[in-house]
Design a protein around this motif. Structure first.
Motif, PDB file in Angstrom:
ATOM      1  N   SER A  57       0.821  -1.221   0.000  1.00 25.14           N
ATOM      2  CA  SER A  57       0.000   0.000   0.000  1.00 25.14           C
ATOM      3  C   SER A  57       0.854   1.270   0.000  1.00 25.14           C
ATOM      4  N   ILE A  58       2.166   1.106   0.079  1.00 25.78           N
ATOM      5  CA  ILE A  58       3.062   2.282   0.069  1.00 25.78           C
ATOM      6  C   ILE A  58       4.144   2.083  -0.997  1.00 25.78           C
ATOM      7  N   SER A  59       4.859   3.169  -1.326  1.00 25.19           N
ATOM      8  CA  SER A  59       6.049   3.053  -2.169  1.00 25.19           C
ATOM      9  C   SER A  59       7.264   2.962  -1.268  1.00 25.19           C
ATOM     10  N   TYR A  60       8.221   2.152  -1.689  1.00 28.03           N
ATOM     11  CA  TYR A  60       9.425   1.975  -0.868  1.00 28.03           C
ATOM     12  C   TYR A  60      10.629   1.658  -1.743  1.00 28.03           C
ATOM     13  N   THR A  61      11.772   2.221  -1.399  1.00 30.16           N
ATOM     14  CA  THR A  61      13.040   1.756  -1.992  1.00 30.16           C
ATOM     15  C   THR A  61      14.170   1.916  -0.988  1.00 30.16           C
ATOM     16  N   PRO A  62      15.102   0.967  -0.996  1.00 29.84           N
ATOM     17  CA  PRO A  62      16.348   1.222  -0.272  1.00 29.84           C
ATOM     18  C   PRO A  62      17.144   2.277  -1.030  1.00 29.84           C
ATOM     19  N   VAL A  63      18.007   3.007  -0.335  1.00 29.73           N
ATOM     20  CA  VAL A  63      18.869   3.989  -1.002  1.00 29.73           C
ATOM     21  C   VAL A  63      20.315   3.754  -0.576  1.00 29.73           C
ATOM     22  N   SER A  64      21.227   4.295  -1.377  1.00 28.96           N
ATOM     23  CA  SER A  64      22.655   4.052  -1.125  1.00 28.96           C
ATOM     24  C   SER A  64      23.186   4.930  -0.005  1.00 28.96           C
ATOM     25  N   ARG A  65      22.508   6.062   0.219  1.00 26.05           N
ATOM     26  CA  ARG A  65      23.011   7.063   1.166  1.00 26.05           C
ATOM     27  C   ARG A  65      21.865   8.022   1.476  1.00 26.05           C
ATOM     28  N   GLU A  66      21.896   8.612   2.650  1.00 27.27           N
ATOM     29  CA  GLU A  66      20.766   9.420   3.107  1.00 27.27           C
ATOM     30  C   GLU A  66      20.477  10.604   2.179  1.00 27.27           C
ATOM     31  N   GLU A  67      21.531  11.286   1.717  1.00 24.46           N
ATOM     32  CA  GLU A  67      21.334  12.484   0.900  1.00 24.46           C
ATOM     33  C   GLU A  67      20.566  12.147  -0.378  1.00 24.46           C
ATOM     34  N   GLU A  68      20.934  11.012  -0.975  1.00 32.17           N
ATOM     35  CA  GLU A  68      20.232  10.557  -2.167  1.00 32.17           C
ATOM     36  C   GLU A  68      18.749  10.308  -1.850  1.00 32.17           C
ATOM     37  N   GLY A  69      18.511   9.710  -0.690  1.00 36.48           N
ATOM     38  CA  GLY A  69      17.139   9.431  -0.274  1.00 36.48           C
ATOM     39  C   GLY A  69      16.315  10.698  -0.148  1.00 36.48           C
ATOM     40  N   ILE A  70      16.937  11.760   0.349  1.00 37.29           N
ATOM     41  CA  ILE A  70      16.220  13.035   0.506  1.00 37.29           C
ATOM     42  C   ILE A  70      15.806  13.580  -0.862  1.00 37.29           C
ATOM     43  N   GLY A  71      16.678  13.437  -1.858  1.00 37.26           N
ATOM     44  CA  GLY A  71      16.321  13.844  -3.222  1.00 37.26           C
ATOM     45  C   GLY A  71      15.103  13.080  -3.719  1.00 37.26           C
ATOM     46  N   ILE A  72      15.097  11.776  -3.514  1.00 38.46           N
ATOM     47  CA  ILE A  72      13.973  10.938  -3.956  1.00 38.46           C
ATOM     48  C   ILE A  72      12.685  11.368  -3.250  1.00 38.46           C
ATOM     49  N   LEU A  73      12.784  11.621  -1.951  1.00 35.67           N
ATOM     50  CA  LEU A  73      11.589  12.015  -1.189  1.00 35.67           C
ATOM     51  C   LEU A  73      11.072  13.380  -1.637  1.00 35.67           C
ATOM     52  N   ALA A  74      11.997  14.285  -2.004  1.00 40.93           N
ATOM     53  CA  ALA A  74      11.559  15.591  -2.503  1.00 40.93           C
ATOM     54  C   ALA A  74      10.747  15.409  -3.790  1.00 40.93           C
ATOM     55  N   GLY A  75      11.219  14.543  -4.672  1.00 41.27           N
ATOM     56  CA  GLY A  75      10.472  14.252  -5.903  1.00 41.27           C
ATOM     57  C   GLY A  75       9.104  13.667  -5.602  1.00 41.27           C
ATOM     58  N   ALA A  76       9.060  12.753  -4.642  1.00 45.66           N
ATOM     59  CA  ALA A  76       7.784  12.134  -4.265  1.00 45.66           C
ATOM     60  C   ALA A  76       6.824  13.189  -3.706  1.00 45.66           C
ATOM     61  N   TYR A  77       7.340  14.105  -2.888  1.00 47.22           N
ATOM     62  CA  TYR A  77       6.489  15.153  -2.307  1.00 47.22           C
ATOM     63  C   TYR A  77       5.902  16.041  -3.402  1.00 47.22           C
ATOM     64  N   LEU A  78       6.723  16.372  -4.404  1.00 44.17           N
ATOM     65  CA  LEU A  78       6.258  17.257  -5.482  1.00 44.17           C
ATOM     66  C   LEU A  78       5.060  16.655  -6.216  1.00 44.17           C
ATOM     67  N   SER A  79       4.958  15.316  -6.197  1.00 42.02           N
ATOM     68  CA  SER A  79       3.806  14.704  -6.859  1.00 42.02           C
ATOM     69  C   SER A  79       2.719  14.326  -5.866  1.00 42.02           C
ATOM     70  N   GLY A  80       2.786  14.865  -4.657  1.00 39.68           N
ATOM     71  CA  GLY A  80       1.669  14.717  -3.726  1.00 39.68           C
ATOM     72  C   GLY A  80       1.805  13.639  -2.668  1.00 39.68           C
ATOM     73  N   LYS A  81       2.961  12.985  -2.591  1.00 36.59           N
ATOM     74  CA  LYS A  81       3.146  11.948  -1.575  1.00 36.59           C
ATOM     75  C   LYS A  81       3.546  12.555  -0.223  1.00 36.59           C
TER      76      LYS A  81
END
Lengths: 172, 200
Positions: free
Chosen positions: A45-69
């Protein structure tokens, strides 16, 4: 995973995170958060991915937020040091709220001496980059999670949920 | 850098990033575009400003990560315009793209073998780094290497059409600016709000 407080720290945490409406997660490995990460990976029921490093993860989450997540990262406090520029120049500058779910290594009960350096620095570090702190020291504290996340989203501010050893129990 | 490319660069036979972005924008219709900080975003703004462009004003290296987050959470096609030095700064992102393989993600690295926005210091691709090999090794299905300007538009069109996995397009360019650039006259809130308005 039982502990002396007779609650499953992962189960109660997961329940409150889901109740808060978070629906997009990334993670960097952590032993304390291992069961939570397993649950996220298996939750369709959710989207999930492992990431290589925290900073990269923050970029991914910013993209997800821009589309309403409603995004969150699961990580250790040591990784907060890897995140500082992304928090300031991406999350804070664009007012993109992210929830940080952080195991607090170096907190009282920490068996590894080397973890204590970043463990002690975490409060000032979070304050310096303007991330609000919710410290959950015991099971009853998780009840505060949904309202703190709601407030973070309403004010477009990021929130760090700090989970010290006292939360996870002595069995860890 | 291979000697053939070196010779082309020396002869001035290679496009600059400005022409590469022009070619990319010839193909773009309603795709979301996430663009790297600095000169690339300023050039994109000059060539084709549109609400579906997300200009980065900080966090160098995170353009493809933002693109991945978008691609994983929408059905829209997402194009990332990144640079070789920014890609190198966040090389782990390719492992995460290869893990998730969203077919709606096209990651374009404009490789000018330099850190242009900071004074044209040579980058790792000026030496031995081959980002196309990193991409393949990370499990990205569709990897293209382009040195001719005329190949950019058809390759991007093919990558957007392909649904087997994510695409990585490396475009080799010369260093330098085509024209003087202005700072983007929009703040972060404005960039964010008009971009998000396209998606909700």
């Amino acid at each position: 995973m039982t502990n002396p407080q007779e609650f499953d720290p992962t189960e109660v945490l997961y329940k409150e995170l889901k109740k808060s409406g978070l629906d997009f997660f990334v993670s960097v490995p952590c032993k304390l958060l291992g069961d939570l990460i397993d649950q996220l990976r298996e939750d369709d029921s959710i989207s999930y991915t492992p990431v290589s490093r925290e900073e990269e993860g923050i970029g991914i989450l910013a993209g997800a937020y821009l589309s309403g997540k409603k995004p969150a990262i699961v990580m250790q406090n040591s990784g907060f040091g890897n995140s500082v520029n992304a928090i300031c120049s991406l999350l804070n500058y664009y007012q993109i709220p992210v929830v940080f779910i952080i195991s607090h290594r170096g907190s009282p009960g920490e068996p590894i001496e080397a973890q204590k350096v970043m463990g002690n620095a975490i409060y000032k570090l979070m304050e310096a980059v303007d991330v609000d702190i919710l410290e959950v020291k015991e099971a009853s504290g998780v009840a505060n999670i949904p309202k703190c996340i709601e407030k973070a989203h309403a004010s477009s501010r990021s929130l760090g949920i700090l989970l010290p050893f006292s939360y996870w129990g002595n069995g860890q | 850098m291979d000697s053939e490319l070196r010779q082309k660069l020396d002869r001035g036979d290679v496009m600059k990033r400005y022409q590469a972005i022009q070619e990319i924008m010839k193909v773009v219709t309603d795709e979301l575009v996430v663009c790297n900080i600095g000169h690339p975003s300023q050039e994109l703004f000059q060539i084709s400003d549109r609400p579906r462009n997300f200009y980065m004003l900080g966090s160098m290296g995170l353009a493809p990560s933002i693109g991945l987050g978008l691609a994983m959470s929408t059905k829209e096609n997402v194009i990332v315009i990144n640079g070789d030095a920014a890609a190198t700064m966040n090389l782990g992102y390719m492992a995460t793209v290869g893990y998730n393989r969203p077919p709606n993600l096209v990651d374009i690295i404009i490789d000018n073998q330099a850190n242009g926005s900071t004074g044209f210091q040579p980058s790792f691709t000026a030496n031995r780094l081959k980002l196309q090999d990193v991409g393949r090794a990370c499990g990205i299905e569709n990897v293209y290497l382009i040195e001719q300007q005329t190949k950019i538009a058809p390759t991007l069109a093919e990558a957007l059409h392909d649904q087997t996995g994510s695409s990585l397009i490396i475009v080799k360019t010369d260093v330098g600016l085509e024209a003087p650039l202005d700072v983007i006259p929009m703040g972060p809130g404005q960039i964010r709000d008009r971009f998000m308005a396209e998606l909700t």
